[in-house]
Every structure is written in C-alpha cells, then in structure tokens.
Write a protein that holds these residues in place. Sequence first.
Motif, PDB file in Angstrom:
ATOM      1  N   TRP A   1       0.832  -1.200   0.000  1.00 15.48           N
ATOM      2  CA  TRP A   1       0.000   0.000   0.000  1.00 15.48           C
ATOM      3  C   TRP A   1       0.868   1.252   0.000  1.00 15.48           C
ATOM      4  O   TRP A   1       1.852   1.347   0.705  1.00 15.48           O
ATOM      5  CB  TRP A   1      -0.915   0.015   1.218  1.00 15.48           C
ATOM      6  CG  TRP A   1      -1.731   1.268   1.298  1.00 15.48           C
ATOM      7  CD1 TRP A   1      -1.477   2.367   2.054  1.00 15.48           C
ATOM      8  CD2 TRP A   1      -2.912   1.557   0.555  1.00 15.48           C
ATOM      9  NE1 TRP A   1      -2.424   3.329   1.838  1.00 15.48           N
ATOM     10  CE2 TRP A   1      -3.327   2.860   0.915  1.00 15.48           C
ATOM     11  CE3 TRP A   1      -3.664   0.846  -0.378  1.00 15.48           C
ATOM     12  CZ2 TRP A   1      -4.456   3.458   0.387  1.00 15.48           C
ATOM     13  CZ3 TRP A   1      -4.791   1.445  -0.916  1.00 15.48           C
ATOM     14  CH2 TRP A   1      -5.182   2.727  -0.531  1.00 15.48           C
ATOM     15  N   LYS A   2       0.505   2.214  -0.844  1.00 12.09           N
ATOM     16  CA  LYS A   2       1.208   3.498  -0.898  1.00 12.09           C
ATOM     17  C   LYS A   2       0.192   4.620  -0.721  1.00 12.09           C
ATOM     18  O   LYS A   2      -0.953   4.506  -1.154  1.00 12.09           O
ATOM     19  CB  LYS A   2       1.944   3.648  -2.240  1.00 12.09           C
ATOM     20  CG  LYS A   2       3.008   2.575  -2.481  1.00 12.09           C
ATOM     21  CD  LYS A   2       3.624   2.723  -3.864  1.00 12.09           C
ATOM     22  CE  LYS A   2       4.718   1.703  -4.111  1.00 12.09           C
ATOM     23  NZ  LYS A   2       4.220   0.318  -4.210  1.00 12.09           N
TER      24      LYS A   2
ATOM     25  N   VAL B   1      -8.059   7.480  -1.710  1.00 13.10           N
ATOM     26  CA  VAL B   1      -9.155   8.120  -2.437  1.00 13.10           C
ATOM     27  C   VAL B   1      -9.756   9.267  -1.628  1.00 13.10           C
ATOM     28  O   VAL B   1     -10.701   9.924  -2.062  1.00 13.10           O
ATOM     29  CB  VAL B   1     -10.262   7.106  -2.814  1.00 13.10           C
ATOM     30  CG1 VAL B   1      -9.714   6.007  -3.685  1.00 13.10           C
ATOM     31  CG2 VAL B   1     -10.963   6.551  -1.584  1.00 13.10           C
ATOM     32  N   GLY B   2      -9.201   9.503  -0.429  1.00 15.19           N
ATOM     33  CA  GLY B   2      -9.647  10.646   0.366  1.00 15.19           C
ATOM     34  C   GLY B   2     -10.769  10.336   1.339  1.00 15.19           C
ATOM     35  O   GLY B   2     -11.378  11.234   1.905  1.00 15.19           O
TER      36      GLY B   2
ATOM     37  N   GLN C   1      -6.502  -3.135   3.873  1.00 13.83           N
ATOM     38  CA  GLN C   1      -6.786  -4.499   4.326  1.00 13.83           C
ATOM     39  C   GLN C   1      -6.796  -5.471   3.139  1.00 13.83           C
ATOM     40  O   GLN C   1      -6.283  -6.596   3.223  1.00 13.83           O
ATOM     41  CB  GLN C   1      -8.149  -4.524   5.036  1.00 13.83           C
ATOM     42  CG  GLN C   1      -8.588  -5.893   5.539  1.00 13.83           C
ATOM     43  CD  GLN C   1      -7.670  -6.462   6.606  1.00 13.83           C
ATOM     44  OE1 GLN C   1      -7.051  -5.720   7.361  1.00 13.83           O
ATOM     45  NE2 GLN C   1      -7.567  -7.775   6.661  1.00 13.83           N
ATOM     46  N   LEU C   2      -7.339  -5.025   2.007  1.00  9.03           N
ATOM     47  CA  LEU C   2      -7.358  -5.860   0.808  1.00  9.03           C
ATOM     48  C   LEU C   2      -5.951  -6.108   0.276  1.00  9.03           C
ATOM     49  O   LEU C   2      -5.634  -7.205  -0.186  1.00  9.03           O
ATOM     50  CB  LEU C   2      -8.235  -5.199  -0.271  1.00  9.03           C
ATOM     51  CG  LEU C   2      -9.746  -5.357  -0.053  1.00  9.03           C
ATOM     52  CD1 LEU C   2     -10.528  -4.338  -0.879  1.00  9.03           C
ATOM     53  CD2 LEU C   2     -10.197  -6.769  -0.381  1.00  9.03           C
ATOM     54  N   PHE C   3      -5.100  -5.102   0.359  1.00 13.35           N
ATOM     55  CA  PHE C   3      -3.704  -5.280  -0.051  1.00 13.35           C
ATOM     56  C   PHE C   3      -3.013  -6.306   0.852  1.00 13.35           C
ATOM     57  O   PHE C   3      -2.209  -7.120   0.370  1.00 13.35           O
ATOM     58  CB  PHE C   3      -2.958  -3.940  -0.017  1.00 13.35           C
ATOM     59  CG  PHE C   3      -2.944  -3.212  -1.334  1.00 13.35           C
ATOM     60  CD1 PHE C   3      -1.770  -3.038  -2.047  1.00 13.35           C
ATOM     61  CD2 PHE C   3      -4.115  -2.712  -1.881  1.00 13.35           C
ATOM     62  CE1 PHE C   3      -1.751  -2.386  -3.267  1.00 13.35           C
ATOM     63  CE2 PHE C   3      -4.121  -2.049  -3.096  1.00 13.35           C
ATOM     64  CZ  PHE C   3      -2.925  -1.889  -3.799  1.00 13.35           C
ATOM     65  N   ASP C   4      -3.343  -6.277   2.149  1.00 13.12           N
ATOM     66  CA  ASP C   4      -2.771  -7.266   3.077  1.00 13.12           C
ATOM     67  C   ASP C   4      -3.200  -8.679   2.681  1.00 13.12           C
ATOM     68  O   ASP C   4      -2.399  -9.617   2.709  1.00 13.12           O
ATOM     69  CB  ASP C   4      -3.214  -6.973   4.516  1.00 13.12           C
ATOM     70  CG  ASP C   4      -2.523  -5.752   5.107  1.00 13.12           C
ATOM     71  OD1 ASP C   4      -1.486  -5.322   4.546  1.00 13.12           O
ATOM     72  OD2 ASP C   4      -3.023  -5.213   6.110  1.00 13.12           O
TER      73      ASP C   4
ATOM     74  N   ILE D   1      -7.921  -0.778  -8.289  1.00 19.93           N
ATOM     75  CA  ILE D   1      -7.701   0.142  -7.161  1.00 19.93           C
ATOM     76  C   ILE D   1      -6.787   1.288  -7.577  1.00 19.93           C
ATOM     77  O   ILE D   1      -7.059   2.459  -7.316  1.00 19.93           O
ATOM     78  CB  ILE D   1      -7.107  -0.602  -5.941  1.00 19.93           C
ATOM     79  CG1 ILE D   1      -8.172  -1.505  -5.321  1.00 19.93           C
ATOM     80  CG2 ILE D   1      -6.592   0.398  -4.887  1.00 19.93           C
ATOM     81  CD1 ILE D   1      -7.701  -2.308  -4.122  1.00 19.93           C
ATOM     82  N   ILE D   2      -5.692   0.945  -8.250  1.00 16.24           N
ATOM     83  CA  ILE D   2      -4.693   1.965  -8.573  1.00 16.24           C
ATOM     84  C   ILE D   2      -5.164   2.902  -9.675  1.00 16.24           C
ATOM     85  O   ILE D   2      -4.823   4.085  -9.688  1.00 16.24           O
ATOM     86  CB  ILE D   2      -3.359   1.286  -8.946  1.00 16.24           C
ATOM     87  CG1 ILE D   2      -2.789   0.564  -7.714  1.00 16.24           C
ATOM     88  CG2 ILE D   2      -2.337   2.297  -9.454  1.00 16.24           C
ATOM     89  CD1 ILE D   2      -1.597  -0.309  -7.993  1.00 16.24           C
TER      90      ILE D   2
END
Length: 280
Positions: free
Chosen positions: A12-13, A18-19, A29-32, A128-129
């Motif tokens: 995650w960066k 998205v604010g 959490q999804l990246f994890d 996502i990105i």
Amino acid sequence: MNNEIDLDQLTWKSEYNVGNLQIDKEHQQLFDLARKAFKINKIKDEKNKHKELKIIVSELFEYVGHHFSNEQKYMERIKYPHLQEHKELHKKMISMLKQIIKDFNELETSQIEKELFKFIDNYFIKHIILEDKKIQLWQTPMEELRKNFGWKHIYSVNNSKIDQEHKQLFDIAKEAFKTVDDKDRTNKIKTILVDLYDYMKTHFNDEEEYMKKVDYPELENHKLIHKQIIKELNKFVKKLPKVKAETFEKELAIIIELVLVQHIIQEDRRIIKWQQNKTI
C-alpha cells in the motif's frame, strides 16, 4: 503465480488514497490479503497449499463484497459521475471470484493460482490503482491538480529516448492545466487533445518497437493497454460537444493524470524491471 507481480506492487502506498478514511482503510486491508495470497505460492506441500488457497479466496470474496458495498455508498454520497460504470466493474470482479470458488475443487493448484493472479492483477494492480484513483482525482480542485502535475525524476524508466518522449507528453498535457478565459476554453481543450493524441500514437509506436527489440515477453499485453488508452481518448473527444467546458476540463485532467502518471509508473516500469532481472 505469475512472476510479473511482486510484493512491492502489493504494498500500500499513500498515493492510492481516495480521500475517505474508511475506504482507504479497507483498501489497505485488501492489499494485506493480496500479499497473503501471494506468499501462499511459496508453500511446497500441494495439499496444504490447496487448503490455504481455498481459505484466502473465501476471505477475499467476503471482504471484497463488503468493501464494494461501502465504496458504492461513498460514490453515491459524493455524486460521483461515473458510479454506474464503476458498479459494472465491481460486478465483473465479483464474477471472477465466484467462478474461482465454483471451479475450485475441479482445478489443479497451479490453475487456481493462475486464476487468483488474474483477479489480483485486475483488481489490485488495475482497479484500485487506476479506477478508484479517479474518485480521488474527481474531488481534487483544479488548482491543486495544476500545482502537483508535471514530470518528476521518479517517473524515469531509465531509457533516454522513452524518458524524453514521456517528458514531451507531460509538456503537452501541462497546457490542460493552464487557466484561460472562458471563451478560449473549448479551443484550448481541442488543441491539447489533438496534440496529445498525435504525439501519444508516435510515442506508443516507438515504445512498442523498443519492447520488440529487447524481446519483452509482455509486448502484446502492453500493446493492448496502448490501444485501450487511444480508445479512451477517442471516446473522450466525442463527448466534447455535449459537456460543459469546466466539467470536460476536469475530466481531461483526470485522464491525463491516469494515462501519463499511472501508465508510466505501473506498466512502463515493468519493462525496466524485467530487463534488470534478465541481466541478473
């Protein structure tokens, strides 16, 4: 699992924000979960690996559904103009996971890994990105976009010709962020689109020739991305007569940000990384 994805891509960066605190926390959490799925690849025992894959696919399915519901409520709340298109993308993601679950007991472990990679690549690396980033950009004032936009050294792919062409694209695109009188807005946008479209086609051709020269294995996939970008620009041009100048200007800024910055960061860097790994 495909070796084009590495753990750095699933880290995650802050630039992915998205604010919205809740949505950003759910993305993290999804990246994890995606990193956890990636690490399962290292398990040697096939029976144990199959069991762990089933657990992670179930976890992803449950959490992704929960997250999509929250994200759609958020987009409704802020009156995001591309909500319906975004919902369709969510449906496709859910369908991908449902298909993996449906076929799970019939597939070999290697096939499950392949399908799971496809989902991770489509959702985490692209959706996502790129797609979720549009939500944040839509809410960012034009003044802030103007201030932060431009070529940065971190965008370099370490090839002088490609880097120079990327810089030229940024120079053309930067004109989109310049303030002009309302009466000149439409002409400004038309000029930028024509210049950007023409130069982008030239650049994509040069980049594809370069990939061919170095025998880049993902050449065909990269060419498809280029075609999709040109298609999006064409679609965008057709909208020009029907959209208010200020709305169109904002959407142009979003497309420029995503096409230039995200394409360079996510896709063009893969070429260099592949070359570096090849020489090791």
